[in-house]
Design an enzyme around this catalytic site. Structure first.
Site, short mmCIF file in Angstrom:
data_model
loop_
_atom_site.label_atom_id
_atom_site.label_comp_id
_atom_site.label_asym_id
_atom_site.label_seq_id
_atom_site.Cartn_x
_atom_site.Cartn_y
_atom_site.Cartn_z
N ASN A 1 3.40 -2.88 -9.87
CA ASN A 1 3.08 -3.74 -8.74
C ASN A 1 1.85 -3.17 -8.05
O ASN A 1 1.34 -2.11 -8.44
CB ASN A 1 4.27 -3.89 -7.79
CG ASN A 1 4.75 -2.56 -7.22
OD1 ASN A 1 3.96 -1.64 -6.97
ND2 ASN A 1 6.05 -2.43 -7.00
N LEU A 2 1.35 -3.85 -7.05
CA LEU A 2 0.08 -3.43 -6.44
C LEU A 2 0.20 -2.05 -5.82
O LEU A 2 -0.71 -1.21 -5.94
CB LEU A 2 -0.36 -4.45 -5.39
CG LEU A 2 -1.71 -4.16 -4.71
CD1 LEU A 2 -2.82 -4.02 -5.73
CD2 LEU A 2 -2.04 -5.25 -3.70
N ARG A 3 1.32 -1.77 -5.17
CA ARG A 3 1.50 -0.45 -4.54
C ARG A 3 1.49 0.65 -5.59
O ARG A 3 0.89 1.71 -5.41
CB ARG A 3 2.81 -0.44 -3.74
CG ARG A 3 3.13 0.89 -3.08
CD ARG A 3 4.44 0.82 -2.31
NE ARG A 3 5.53 0.36 -3.13
CZ ARG A 3 6.19 1.13 -4.00
NH1 ARG A 3 5.85 2.40 -4.17
NH2 ARG A 3 7.20 0.64 -4.69
N GLU A 4 2.16 0.42 -6.71
CA GLU A 4 2.20 1.42 -7.78
C GLU A 4 0.82 1.62 -8.41
O GLU A 4 0.45 2.75 -8.75
CB GLU A 4 3.21 0.98 -8.84
CG GLU A 4 4.65 1.05 -8.37
CD GLU A 4 5.61 0.28 -9.25
OE1 GLU A 4 6.83 0.53 -9.14
OE2 GLU A 4 5.15 -0.58 -10.03
N ASP B 1 12.21 -6.84 -12.73
CA ASP B 1 12.95 -6.86 -13.99
C ASP B 1 12.85 -8.23 -14.66
O ASP B 1 12.70 -8.33 -15.88
CB ASP B 1 14.43 -6.53 -13.75
CG ASP B 1 14.63 -5.16 -13.12
OD1 ASP B 1 13.81 -4.27 -13.37
OD2 ASP B 1 15.62 -5.00 -12.38
#
Length: 497
Positions: free
Chosen positions: A209-212, A278
């Site tokens: 995701n963007l944060r990761e 998921d």
């Protein structure tokens, strides 16, 4: 959708032949639901009067459940404890998702089954209780797990590594799974949790995701170009293609080669984002065709994007079906009023690819469309009849001035685009600054190209591109004596002159 408008790809929502191997952190999600009417006299906390308790698969088990709900088969390789939660998870999976094989599960004595218990009061989460041991696996358990992966690989088409940082995806397991998938020539998709993406080098696709993504590369401003730069950095580090999930901004695919694809999300009411990643991973795994890296990615992203839009509208960790996805993909692709139909070229390219992947015929026509008149309306109506999604290419002000002279356009590009987007037969409006639409036609690759009958097929710009890709050119009769030039001329004639 009319049968004669289907592409050779078709809707492609039959995944019954797909076999997916999922490796990672298996969890049990528990939801204790009830009502809150008072505060505890023992401490300043709400008292939840329980009315229901339900159990659903979580983590890698949820990926497997979603794969099964999409009609495919799954082999689940993970670690559970020798406890009641493991037995409950096995019984639940066998009863609800019989297409998931649990034969490769590893039981580790002394290690609990990872369980997340959410206490819900008045439909809001009050607290979450986690039971887990996130320490790395013992070497013997790692070896047993990798042996199961090696045994299952010949029976699977694609591998998913679901890393939730709960101890299963150790360095040895990650490197071992990547090595085995590479040796077997099976594509590998990774849902990452590490800050250092280099551990995933050798994977086919990494889906942060963007944060990761930001944690692993660099901060972004959440815009398309900024996200693409960060994803390119991850690609340079790992050699993998990157799919970034961006919440309300949709998804982006940044391949090791070629342009980025940015697919906006459909406007939906978000109820719960638990397990949405998921669902996305499962949809990508069953839909992605590694033999078609460009359109194949767009096809898979369109399906995964639709699946995400559905699952966030459900309570708790949940699954989606192909029927739900098909219905979602049949909805209008853009919400938020007619202004939302005005797209950048990057957005238009992604939407055109997604529409093609859905089995829809994408059509294209272009022009200055300065002062809209009946001739324009007939061209647009006939163009829309020849396709499922009509994209209108609109010359920018600078382009119109070069073509028509310094006194044109009468209406600025923003106004022309807004008027065009308000027409129901138009699916998308995109501006282009060149004198001809040749380049944007190469980018969008429409299957139907429409122009007025004052052209011939040989003189229609972009006809060669469209026909080389199996498309067709449609010439549409003009309405006599209708033109913007004539309207401007009449408007400037003084009365009684």
């Amino acid at each position: 959708m009319r049968a004669d408008r289907m592409t050779k790809r078709g809707p492609m929502l039959d995944f019954s032949s797909r076999r997916v191997l999922i490796v990672g952190d298996v969890m049990l999600d528990v939801y204790c639901e009830g009502s809150v009417a008072r505060v505890s006299p023992e401490a300043p906390v709400p008292v939840v009067l329980m009315s229901a308790e339900r159990h659903v698969p979580g983590g890698a088990a949820n990926v497997a459940a979603n794969v099964a709900s999409l009609g495919a088969c799954a082999h689940l390789v993970g670690v559970v404890g020798a406890d009641a939660d493991a037995e409950l998870l096995r019984m639940m999976m066998a009863a609800q998702f019989p297409a998931v094989s649990l034969a490769e599960m590893v039981t580790a004595a002394g290690r609990p089954t990872t369980t997340k218990t959410r206490i819900i009061g008045n439909k809001a989460q009050v607290v979450r209780l986690d039971r887990e041991q996130s320490a790395p696996l013992e070497p013997a358990v790692e070896q047993a797990l990798l042996a199961h992966v090696e045994a299952a690989l010949p029976h699977c088409d694609v591998v998913v590594l679901s890393d939730y940082a709960k101890g299963v995806c150790t360095d040895a397991v990650i490197r071992g799974v990547i090595a085995l998938a590479t040796q077997a020539k099976k594509p590998l998709l990774v849902d990452p949790k590490r800050r250092d993406f280099s551990i995933y080098a050798g994977a086919t696709i990494i889906k942060p995701n963007l944060r990761e993504l930001e944690a692993a590369t660099q901060p972004t401003d959440a815009g398309d170009e900024s996200v693409e730069r960060a994803a390119r950095a991850a690609t340079a580090l790992t050699g993998a293609n990157i799919i970034v999930t961006r919440s309300e901004r949709g998804m982006s695919y940044i391949g090791a080669d070629g342009p980025a694809l940015h697919i906006p999300t459909a406007a939906r009411t978000v109820f719960d984002v638990s397990g949405a990643g998921d669902t996305v991973m499962a949809a990508l795994a069953v839909a992605l065709n590694p033999a078609e890296p460009s359109d194949g990615a767009a096809h898979a992203l369109a399906i995964a994007n639709a699946a995400a839009g559905i699952v966030v509208g459900k309570a708790g960790t949940a699954t989606v079906s192909t029927a739900e996805i098909a219905a979602e993909m049949a909805r209008p692709a853009l919400a938020g009023g007619s202004a939302a139909k005005i797209a950048t070229r990057t957005q238009a390219r992604a939407l055109a690819a997604a529409w093609r992947a859905q089995g829809l015929v994408v059509g294209f026509t272009n022009g200055c469309f300065d002062l809209l008149h009946p001739g324009h309306v007939q061209l647009l109506e006939r163009s829309a009849e020849a396709c499922d999604r009509l994209i209108v290419g609109l010359n920018t002000d600078a382009s119109v001035s070069r073509l028509k002279g310094p006194s044109r356009p009468v209406q600025r590009e923003a106004a022309r685009a807004r008027v065009m987007a308000a027409l129901g037969m138009v699916a998308l409006v995109v501006l282009f600054d060149e004198d001809t639409p040749a380049e944007i036609i190469k980018e969008l690759l429409p299957q139907a190209l429409m122009k007025g009958a004052d052209y011939t097929v040989e003189t229609v710009v972009g006809a060669d591109t469209v026909m080389a890709h199996g498309g067709r050119v449609v010439l549409i009769d003009l309405v006599p004596d209708e033109s913007t030039t004539a309207l401007v001329r009449r408007a400037t004639i003084k009365p009684n002159s």
